[in-house]
Design a protein around this motif. Structure first.
Motif, mmCIF file in Angstrom:
data_model
loop_
_atom_site.group_PDB
_atom_site.id
_atom_site.type_symbol
_atom_site.label_atom_id
_atom_site.label_comp_id
_atom_site.label_asym_id
_atom_site.label_seq_id
_atom_site.Cartn_x
_atom_site.Cartn_y
_atom_site.Cartn_z
ATOM 1 N N ILE A 115 1.283 -1.058 -0.319
ATOM 2 C CA ILE A 115 0.121 0.066 -0.159
ATOM 3 C C ILE A 115 1.147 1.253 0.118
ATOM 4 O O ILE A 115 1.131 1.327 0.233
ATOM 5 C CB ILE A 115 -1.360 0.304 1.115
ATOM 6 C CG1 ILE A 115 -1.807 -1.250 1.370
ATOM 7 C CG2 ILE A 115 -1.580 1.427 1.542
ATOM 8 C CD1 ILE A 115 -2.985 -1.352 2.204
ATOM 9 N N TYR A 116 0.596 2.380 -0.917
ATOM 10 C CA TYR A 116 1.384 2.978 -1.069
ATOM 11 C C TYR A 116 0.410 4.647 -1.075
ATOM 12 O O TYR A 116 -0.202 4.629 -1.589
ATOM 13 C CB TYR A 116 1.872 3.025 -2.486
ATOM 14 C CG TYR A 116 3.755 3.819 -2.403
ATOM 15 C CD1 TYR A 116 3.868 4.784 -2.109
ATOM 16 C CD2 TYR A 116 3.919 4.270 -3.862
ATOM 17 C CE1 TYR A 116 4.525 5.815 -1.396
ATOM 18 C CE2 TYR A 116 5.029 4.736 -3.798
ATOM 19 C CZ TYR A 116 5.846 5.827 -2.837
ATOM 20 O OH TYR A 116 6.575 7.029 -3.600
ATOM 21 N N PHE A 117 0.749 5.189 -0.059
ATOM 22 C CA PHE A 117 -0.139 6.860 0.205
ATOM 23 C C PHE A 117 0.950 7.700 -0.548
ATOM 24 O O PHE A 117 2.493 7.492 0.494
ATOM 25 C CB PHE A 117 -0.418 7.171 1.586
ATOM 26 C CG PHE A 117 -1.415 6.258 1.664
ATOM 27 C CD1 PHE A 117 -2.056 5.130 1.194
ATOM 28 C CD2 PHE A 117 -2.054 6.768 3.338
ATOM 29 C CE1 PHE A 117 -3.176 4.803 1.996
ATOM 30 C CE2 PHE A 117 -2.793 5.975 3.637
ATOM 31 C CZ PHE A 117 -3.858 5.321 3.141
ATOM 32 N N GLN A 137 3.813 1.766 2.592
ATOM 33 C CA GLN A 137 4.488 3.182 2.761
ATOM 34 C C GLN A 137 3.985 4.682 2.414
ATOM 35 O O GLN A 137 3.184 4.826 1.821
ATOM 36 C CB GLN A 137 5.513 3.602 1.444
ATOM 37 C CG GLN A 137 6.701 4.432 1.749
ATOM 38 C CD GLN A 137 7.038 5.135 0.505
ATOM 39 O OE1 GLN A 137 7.868 4.417 -0.307
ATOM 40 N NE2 GLN A 137 8.008 6.065 0.084
ATOM 41 N N ILE A 138 4.228 5.356 3.188
ATOM 42 C CA ILE A 138 3.620 6.814 3.326
ATOM 43 C C ILE A 138 4.597 7.794 2.813
ATOM 44 O O ILE A 138 5.092 8.429 3.285
ATOM 45 C CB ILE A 138 2.732 7.870 4.529
ATOM 46 C CG1 ILE A 138 1.586 6.392 4.476
ATOM 47 C CG2 ILE A 138 2.491 8.397 3.969
ATOM 48 C CD1 ILE A 138 1.784 6.445 6.692
ATOM 49 N N HIS A 139 4.696 8.873 1.282
ATOM 50 C CA HIS A 139 5.685 9.264 1.164
ATOM 51 C C HIS A 139 4.829 10.625 1.259
ATOM 52 O O HIS A 139 3.814 11.864 0.354
ATOM 53 C CB HIS A 139 5.465 8.821 -0.415
ATOM 54 C CG HIS A 139 7.029 10.051 -0.741
ATOM 55 N ND1 HIS A 139 7.358 10.503 -2.220
ATOM 56 C CD2 HIS A 139 8.675 10.380 -0.464
ATOM 57 C CE1 HIS A 139 8.031 11.085 -2.770
ATOM 58 N NE2 HIS A 139 8.597 10.840 -1.223
ATOM 59 N N ARG A 161 7.329 2.421 5.879
ATOM 60 C CA ARG A 161 8.274 3.701 5.565
ATOM 61 C C ARG A 161 7.379 5.462 5.641
ATOM 62 O O ARG A 161 6.094 5.352 4.909
ATOM 63 C CB ARG A 161 8.675 3.290 4.182
ATOM 64 C CG ARG A 161 9.668 2.731 4.860
ATOM 65 C CD ARG A 161 10.741 2.316 3.443
ATOM 66 N NE ARG A 161 11.626 3.245 3.107
ATOM 67 C CZ ARG A 161 12.189 3.390 1.803
ATOM 68 N NH1 ARG A 161 11.937 2.864 1.043
ATOM 69 N NH2 ARG A 161 12.856 5.106 2.036
ATOM 70 N N ILE A 162 8.074 5.979 6.304
ATOM 71 C CA ILE A 162 7.273 7.644 6.153
ATOM 72 C C ILE A 162 8.542 8.645 6.075
ATOM 73 O O ILE A 162 9.625 7.955 6.041
ATOM 74 C CB ILE A 162 6.932 7.741 7.883
ATOM 75 C CG1 ILE A 162 5.766 7.100 7.766
ATOM 76 C CG2 ILE A 162 6.180 9.170 7.378
ATOM 77 C CD1 ILE A 162 4.737 6.938 8.727
ATOM 78 N N ASN A 189 1.484 10.892 11.324
ATOM 79 C CA ASN A 189 2.383 11.492 10.882
ATOM 80 C C ASN A 189 2.217 13.287 11.050
ATOM 81 O O ASN A 189 1.563 13.961 10.528
ATOM 82 C CB ASN A 189 3.064 11.003 9.381
ATOM 83 C CG ASN A 189 2.525 10.598 8.622
ATOM 84 O OD1 ASN A 189 1.283 10.547 8.703
ATOM 85 N ND2 ASN A 189 2.444 11.480 6.980
ATOM 86 N N LYS A 190 3.354 13.467 10.892
ATOM 87 C CA LYS A 190 3.063 15.173 11.005
ATOM 88 C C LYS A 190 4.289 15.976 11.320
ATOM 89 O O LYS A 190 5.345 15.541 11.749
ATOM 90 C CB LYS A 190 2.841 16.212 12.474
ATOM 91 C CG LYS A 190 1.169 15.162 12.762
ATOM 92 C CD LYS A 190 0.790 16.054 14.107
ATOM 93 C CE LYS A 190 -0.733 15.802 14.306
ATOM 94 N NZ LYS A 190 -1.043 16.854 15.420
#
Length: 195
Positions: A115-117, A137-139, A161-162, A189-190
């Motif tokens: 899953i990739y944001f 992953q959150i990019h 992963r962020i 995440n911020k």
């Protein structure tokens, strides 16, 4: 092959607010194609089996889509900057998509994202998914919530992963990324600026 299914519709007009389209892609078997694509507002992709895809298996752009109860295996084979489920940002207003209860396994390489944001995507949700041998992953973006997923057999990339990129990193390097479990057990995440 080309895209097997494309859903498009709904309105994001500021005057009337978000109007969902409610098109469905359900109970399909998709093999060796470019998968399912949905744009706009409020489309639903569920109960599909997607296998051995060339590119992204399920991709979304827009608001308030629901991606649920899909099984995905063996993809994407030929595209590196992609995910089995790819939620595309490129717009700070792309929000509210739920990626839930999917089973994603047997990616084609150690580099496979389940899953990739991507790209400034904010306020989206990933929960109840099983990721076997692929990672989440959150990019960039903010206020994305990831919780109650089962992630196993992952590689050195890790489970989640962020990361930052040029859109929100300052010129003098005075930004830092903060992640952590919040009071309800979700992961958010911020981006915080150093003083």
């Amino acid at each position: 092959g080309g895209k097997a299914i494309t859903l498009s519709g709904g309105s994001t007009a500021e005057i009337v607010g978000l109007i969902p389209n409610r098109q469905f892609a359900q109970n399909n078997i998709i093999y060796n194609s470019k998968g399912i694509s949905t744009t706009g507002v409020g489309n639903i992709v569920s109960h599909n089996f997607v296998s051995n895809n060339i590119g992204t298996c399920i991709s979304t752009t827009g608001n308030e889509h629901i991606i649920e109860y899909n099984e995905i295996t063996g993809g994407p084979r030929e595209v590196l900057d992609a995910g089995c489920i790819y939620v595309n940002g490129n717009n700070l207003l792309s929000r509210g998509t739920h990626v839930r209860y999917n089973y994603i396994h047997d990616g084609p390489s150690w580099e496979s994202r389940g899953i990739y944001f991507d790209d400034m995507l904010s306020e989206n949700y990933g929960y109840g998914n099983i990721l076997d041998g692929v990672w989440f992953q959150i990019h960039t973006g903010s206020e994305n919530t990831v919780y109650n997923n089962i992630m196993l057999n992952f590689t050195e990339k890790g489970v989640l992963r962020i990361g930052l990129n040029y859109w929100n990193a300052s010129k003098n390097g005075s930004t830092r990324w903060k992640t952590g479990a919040l009071e309800y057990g979700s992961l958010s995440n911020k981006l915080l600026k150093s003083e």
